[in-house]
Design a protein around this motif. Structure first.
Motif, PDB file in Angstrom:
ATOM      1  N   UNK A  79       8.201  41.234 -95.825  1.00  0.00           N
ATOM      2  CA  UNK A  79       7.096  40.407 -95.337  1.00  0.00           C
ATOM      3  C   UNK A  79       6.904  39.068 -96.045  1.00  0.00           C
ATOM      4  N   UNK A  80       7.870  38.627 -96.846  1.00  0.00           N
ATOM      5  CA  UNK A  80       7.771  37.298 -97.462  1.00  0.00           C
ATOM      6  C   UNK A  80       8.657  36.315 -96.717  1.00  0.00           C
ATOM      7  N   UNK A  97      11.640  39.024 -92.581  1.00  0.00           N
ATOM      8  CA  UNK A  97      13.059  39.316 -92.429  1.00  0.00           C
ATOM      9  C   UNK A  97      13.258  40.714 -91.867  1.00  0.00           C
ATOM     10  N   UNK A  98      14.217  40.830 -90.957  1.00  0.00           N
ATOM     11  CA  UNK A  98      14.524  42.124 -90.357  1.00  0.00           C
ATOM     12  C   UNK A  98      16.031  42.381 -90.468  1.00  0.00           C
ATOM     13  N   UNK A  99      16.394  43.648 -90.557  1.00  0.00           N
ATOM     14  CA  UNK A  99      17.802  44.039 -90.576  1.00  0.00           C
ATOM     15  C   UNK A  99      17.947  45.365 -89.849  1.00  0.00           C
ATOM     16  N   UNK A 130      10.102  34.080 -87.076  1.00  0.00           N
ATOM     17  CA  UNK A 130      10.822  33.633 -88.271  1.00  0.00           C
ATOM     18  C   UNK A 130      12.162  34.322 -88.475  1.00  0.00           C
ATOM     19  N   UNK A 131      12.417  35.416 -87.788  1.00  0.00           N
ATOM     20  CA  UNK A 131      13.753  36.023 -87.861  1.00  0.00           C
ATOM     21  C   UNK A 131      14.081  36.642 -86.516  1.00  0.00           C
ATOM     22  N   UNK A 132      15.376  36.686 -86.224  1.00  0.00           N
ATOM     23  CA  UNK A 132      15.861  37.213 -84.956  1.00  0.00           C
ATOM     24  C   UNK A 132      17.223  37.830 -85.210  1.00  0.00           C
ATOM     25  N   UNK A 139      12.595  39.230 -99.852  1.00  0.00           N
ATOM     26  CA  UNK A 139      12.997  38.462 -98.668  1.00  0.00           C
ATOM     27  C   UNK A 139      14.102  39.169 -97.880  1.00  0.00           C
ATOM     28  N   UNK A 140      15.284  38.597 -97.783  1.00  0.00           N
ATOM     29  CA  UNK A 140      16.306  39.085 -96.857  1.00  0.00           C
ATOM     30  C   UNK A 140      16.889  40.436 -97.280  1.00  0.00           C
ATOM     31  N   UNK A 141      17.353  41.207 -96.292  1.00  0.00           N
ATOM     32  CA  UNK A 141      17.910  42.541 -96.513  1.00  0.00           C
ATOM     33  C   UNK A 141      19.388  42.506 -96.140  1.00  0.00           C
ATOM     34  N   UNK A 142      20.233  42.991 -97.051  1.00  0.00           N
ATOM     35  CA  UNK A 142      21.682  42.924 -96.813  1.00  0.00           C
ATOM     36  C   UNK A 142      22.327  44.268 -97.149  1.00  0.00           C
ATOM     37  N   UNK A 143      23.223  44.745 -96.272  1.00  0.00           N
ATOM     38  CA  UNK A 143      23.968  45.984 -96.513  1.00  0.00           C
ATOM     39  C   UNK A 143      25.266  45.672 -97.261  1.00  0.00           C
TER      40      UNK A 143
END
Length: 454
Positions: A385-386, A371-373, A293-295, A439-443
């Protein structure tokens, strides 16, 4: 990569489908190990509406604007996947306490672009903001785009020209040096809104193509078919702007394809990674895919990472040889196939036995890595993990009840390797308003999934 270490991150938190009638919010999380509030949410910015489904975010200005002294990365663009509302968030006045700058109402997207369900946003070198959409206002699939003015944040209309538009939309990446934009396909909003029905694949309501656009004319020129039931989601060019290649992760087929420019000047794709499904009992289907689901790709274009939301692991590949990625790290952190759980694995091509539950700081963690960052130096991988509230509720009901977590994975950038940092845990199950889905992680300064170099 030599930039400062991350101190805070922004994470959208979602209450839709949790049974808690509260608005979603943007969480600011302290990730500075020297801070007294390490691993804590230090600020919450609630939006003024219910059931928006905040999802992904982007910037008003990023590396594509490099050299333009008039541009500042001070507004976070926060589209709502379900309501089709877009929040423009001021993070420049106080990065640790964001505030709403402007709200773009759904009717603006409906009237000016005949699109809905905005997903990915990227800033352009022109200063404008490009946002991909999943559908039309009636809930049908439509792979169109909307363009926001980078100063006023008014909807300017569609980015695309001509009547030819892909039947579905999702993520995108662009590279002007090769005169191309690539977009992907999740599913029709009316099909995926409340959960996943396998029959919708046969109905053609889930994606299978990488869609190729001419960057200069904004026209849809080619479709690369990855096969029925593939569902290509996140797409990433290599960061080097000279590189005419990248990778796309397919959720349902659990495969990674390398896409590339051919000698003829068109584009093609080849499968380079495939995660085998597990034969199971007690689940929705007899075969459980990994569901990538994420790359993402490290800033030096050396490593590729992805998450298997259902199998519960995160993988690291050395992509020095672009056509033959080499698995160098894997860590299992959250999963639906734990020993003693409701699902029984009857055939597994990778594991000898079902893993034990993942426990960190005494908490048994529900859900799967989504989601990964990656930190700019490549040494820390953050994970939530959502996936999306409608699917969380279907596949991981305990996650909806208990709330999300954010974890940190230590990365070996010399030889490869992944290991969960047991000293890092952000527990969104303990939020003041009740357990929430993160959900998503942003810097604040940009990262390897927000910025495009030109």
């Amino acid at each position: 990569m030599k930039g400062p270490r991350e101190e805070i991150v922004y994470v959208p938190c979602i209450y839709r489908n949790t049974g808690i009638e509260k608005p979603d919010y943007l969480a600011t999380v302290d990730v500075d190990p020297g801070s007294p509030r390490y691993c804590q949410v230090i600020h919450r910015l609630p939006v003024p509406n219910l059931k928006d489904e905040l999802h992904h975010s982007g910037w008003n200005a990023c590396s594509s604007c490099f050299g333009d002294a008039t541009k500042r990365r001070n507004r976070l663009i926060l589209p709502s996947l379900i309501s089709s509302r877009i929040y423009v968030v001021d993070v420049g006045t106080d990065s640790r306490a964001p505030r709403i700058h402007k709200i773009v109402e759904p009717v603006e997207l409906f009237w000016k672009g005949n699109v809905a369900n905005p997903h990915t946003s990227h800033c352009l070198g022109s200063g404008d903001i490009l946002i991909s959409c999943l559908g039309d206002p009636a809930g049908n699939g439509k792979g169109g785009f909307i363009l926001l003015d980078g100063e006023t944040f008014e909807v300017k209309g569609n980015w695309e020209n001509g009547e030819k538009v892909p039947p579905l939309g999702y993520d995108f990446w662009y590279q002007p040096r090769h005169n191309v934009l690539m977009s992907t396909e999740w599913g029709a909003p009316k099909a995926l809104a409340d959960g996943f029905d396998p029959a919708d694949i046969e109905r053609g309501l889930y994606g299978r193509r990488i869609n190729v656009w001419d960057w200069s004319t904004h026209t849809y020129v080619q479709a690369i078919d990855l096969g029925k039931g593939s569902v290509p989601l996140e797409i990433r060019f290599l960061h080097n702007p000279d590189a005419a290649e990248g990778f796309v992760a397919c959720g349902l087929s659990s495969a990674v394809h390398r896409f590339y420019k051919t000698e003829k000047g068109d584009w093609a794709a080849e499968k380079v990674i495939e995660v085998p499904s597990k034969k199971v009992q007690g689940w929705l289907l007899p075969d459980m895919p990994g569901l990538i689901t994420d790359i993402l790709i490290s800033l030096d274009d050396r490593f590729l990472y992805f998450s298997n939301w259902l199998h519960g692991d995160i993988r690291q590949y050395d992509i020095s040889n672009r056509r033959q990625p080499r698995l160098v790290g894997i860590v299992t952190v959250l999963l639906s196939i734990t020993n003693g759980g409701a699902v029984t694995v009857v055939e597994d091509k990778e594991l000898q036995s079902q893993p034990e539950p993942f426990v960190i700081q005494g908490k048994r963690v529900p859900g799967g890595p989504q989601m990964i960052q990656l930190s700019l130096d490549g040494k820390r991988l953050y994970v939530t993990n959502s996936l999306y509230s409608g699917w969380d509720k279907q596949f991981y009901p305990d996650l909806v009840k208990e709330g999300s977590v954010m974890l940190q994975i230590d990365v070996d950038t010399e030889r490869g390797g992944l290991k969960a940092n047991k000293n890092f845990l952000v527990d969104f199950g303990k939020e003041p308003g009740g357990p929430v889905l993160a959900h998503e992680i942003r810097y604040p300064g940009g990262d390897c999934t927000s910025d495009i170099w030109m």
